[in-house]
Design a protein around this motif. Structure first.
Motif, PDB file in Angstrom:
ATOM      1  N   ARG A 186       7.752  -0.688  12.406  1.00  0.00           N
ATOM      2  CA  ARG A 186       7.691   0.610  11.730  1.00  0.00           C
ATOM      3  C   ARG A 186       9.117   1.147  11.588  1.00  0.00           C
ATOM      4  N   GLU A 190       0.853  -1.191   0.000  1.00  0.00           N
ATOM      5  CA  GLU A 190       0.000   0.000   0.000  1.00  0.00           C
ATOM      6  C   GLU A 190       0.887   1.239   0.000  1.00  0.00           C
ATOM      7  N   GLY A 191       0.508   2.241  -0.762  1.00  0.00           N
ATOM      8  CA  GLY A 191       1.265   3.480  -0.802  1.00  0.00           C
ATOM      9  C   GLY A 191       2.372   3.441  -1.840  1.00  0.00           C
ATOM     10  N   ARG A 232       3.036  -1.065   4.120  1.00  0.00           N
ATOM     11  CA  ARG A 232       2.245   0.165   3.969  1.00  0.00           C
ATOM     12  C   ARG A 232       3.195   1.367   4.069  1.00  0.00           C
ATOM     13  N   TRP A 233       3.314   2.065   2.936  1.00  0.00           N
ATOM     14  CA  TRP A 233       4.184   3.238   2.877  1.00  0.00           C
ATOM     15  C   TRP A 233       3.394   4.488   3.242  1.00  0.00           C
ATOM     16  N   THR A 234       3.893   5.255   4.206  1.00  0.00           N
ATOM     17  CA  THR A 234       3.277   6.533   4.579  1.00  0.00           C
ATOM     18  C   THR A 234       4.293   7.650   4.319  1.00  0.00           C
ATOM     19  N   ASP A 235       3.907   8.857   4.682  1.00  0.00           N
ATOM     20  CA  ASP A 235       4.819   9.988   4.473  1.00  0.00           C
ATOM     21  C   ASP A 235       6.045   9.911   5.375  1.00  0.00           C
ATOM     22  N   ASP A 236       5.952   9.171   6.473  1.00  0.00           N
ATOM     23  CA  ASP A 236       7.037   9.163   7.451  1.00  0.00           C
ATOM     24  C   ASP A 236       7.744   7.825   7.586  1.00  0.00           C
ATOM     25  N   GLU A 237       7.054   6.724   7.282  1.00  0.00           N
ATOM     26  CA  GLU A 237       7.629   5.434   7.629  1.00  0.00           C
ATOM     27  C   GLU A 237       7.087   4.331   6.743  1.00  0.00           C
ATOM     28  N   GLU A 291       5.495   0.707   7.292  1.00  0.00           N
ATOM     29  CA  GLU A 291       4.902  -0.178   8.293  1.00  0.00           C
ATOM     30  C   GLU A 291       4.849  -1.591   7.711  1.00  0.00           C
TER      31      GLU A 291
END
Length: 399
Positions: free
Chosen positions: A388, A289-290, A328-333, A335
């Motif tokens: 994370r 994801e991401g 799961r890729w986010t703006d900061d890390e 997961e």
């Protein structure tokens, strides 16, 4: 002739218990050097008395013990120097022994009160003695006053320089010890890292090979195709383990060219890992994801190892049928979540298995990269590992 004289001098020094590098030998030489200007004028002195010889000797002989008892020697020489000044048969152009004793006291005096008390008493006694008893004029008085003060100042400077040198040496030794301790700590951390890597590689490969080897005899007659896939999985796991071990051992070889080393596994190589595991009795699904972000090198390798160890635990302990790896890729890390439908394991309050080196290694890897990790059984059954890891852009913003 010089060699013979040197041999005789060494024999005399050995007889007196004096050795090269021994402070006593230096003191004897200093006393002998002071005796020359003190006693050479005896040949031309207008009047020499036995008392004059004694008081002059008293300003020279105690210098032999100047290092061992600087304060006592300075006091004794001061008394005899006063006798030389008053008796003056013969006198001395300069109080050579007294100047050496003052310098030695300022340099080697054991107590502060001895050094400053001595120079204070000497400074207080010079004016009445020079002006009232000796009748010095102004020039002679200043010369008499400043000469011992100069000797004391030079001795103090020598003492300060030696103490500073000792402090620098002590600091150098302390820094060397700290560097050695830091090197030992770094070596211990490197050994722990290598142990984690070897545990992850070998545990994963051996687990897959054991599971496939156990299943092979069961299906070899009933389903030859499945048995062939099992043996292929064993071979692939063995080859993959050998390749990763070669990479780790190559890092330890200092003479190996860095440019020819095989790259370390990363997030991008997770599909190959999951493909190997999927050949066992456990079906693994990968979900992403991401948008893919750049990870620091240590975090990229840690992400791979975390998934590898989590799947190894699934294959070895969970008795699971299916597992899912979710990135799961986010703006900061990034997961990472690895879940399976097998039986859960007993855990403590933080979810970590008691005595489980693999799960402890997962947490250590995540923390080393500035991230976090947790693991434990799920209420509905199964087991979950979640980690994370901050990616490169988040690390750059934080710095």
């Amino acid at each position: 002739m010089p060699d013979r004289f040197q041999f005789q001098f060494r024999g005399l020094a050995a007889h007196l218990g004096l050795r090269r590098g021994d402070g006593r030998l230096v003191d004897v030489l200093v006393a002998a050097a002071v005796a020359v200007p003190v006693f050479v004028p005896f040949a031309t002195a207008p009047e020499v008395t036995p008392l004059g010889v004694v008081v002059n000797l008293g300003t020279v002989v105690p210098l032999i013990w100047r290092r061992r008892a600087p304060f006592a020697v300075a006091v004794i020489i001061a008394i005899f120097a006063m006798g030389v000044s008053l008796h003056h048969r013969p006198g001395q152009m300069l109080q050579y022994g007294a100047l050496v004793a003052i310098y030695t006291l300022a340099d080697l005096g054991r107590h502060r009160w001895q050094r400053w008390g001595y120079i204070g008493a000497l400074t207080a006694s010079i004016p009445p003695g020079a002006l009232l008893i000796k009748g010095n004029d102004a020039g002679e008085f200043m010369f008499t006053l400043l000469l011992p003060m100069t000797a004391f100042l030079l001795g103090t400077l020598a003492r300060t320089g030696r103490e500073r040198s000792d402090a620098l040496m002590e600091r150098s030794v302390r820094l060397e010890r700290e560097a050695a301790a830091e090197a030992a700590r770094a070596a211990a951390e490197e050994r722990a890292r290598i142990a984690r890597d070897m545990h992850d590689v070998l545990a994963h490969a051996v687990s897959i090979m054991v599971v496939q080897a156990e299943a092979g005899p069961v299906v070899v007659r009933a389903d030859p195709d499945q048995a062939e896939r099992a043996f292929d999985a064993i071979a692939d796991a063995g080859r993959d383990a050998m390749a990763q071990l070669r990479r780790m051992l190559g890092v330890l070889k200092e003479d190996q060219d860095v440019g020819v080393r095989a790259p370390q596994p990363t997030v991008d190589t997770l599909p190959q890992l999951i493909e190997h595991v999927d050949r066992t009795q456990v079906h693994v699904r990968l979900t992403v994801e991401g948008t893919r972000r750049d990870l620091p090198a240590d975090a990229d390798l840690a992400a791979y190892r975390i998934v590898q160890e989590a799947l190894t635990n699934t294959v070895k302990h969970a008795d699971a049928q299916a597992a899912e790896v979710r990135l799961r890729w986010t703006d900061d890390e990034l997961e990472i979540t690895v879940t399976d439908d097998g039986r859960g394991t007993d855990g403590d309050a933080t979810g970590w298995r008691r005595g489980g080196d693999g799960l402890i290694g997962i947490r250590e890897r995540a923390v080393a990269c500035g991230g976090t990790a947790e693991a434990g059984p799920l209420p509905e059954g199964g087991f979950r590992v979640r980690a994370r890891l901050p990616h490169a852009s988040a690390t750059a913003v934080a710095s």
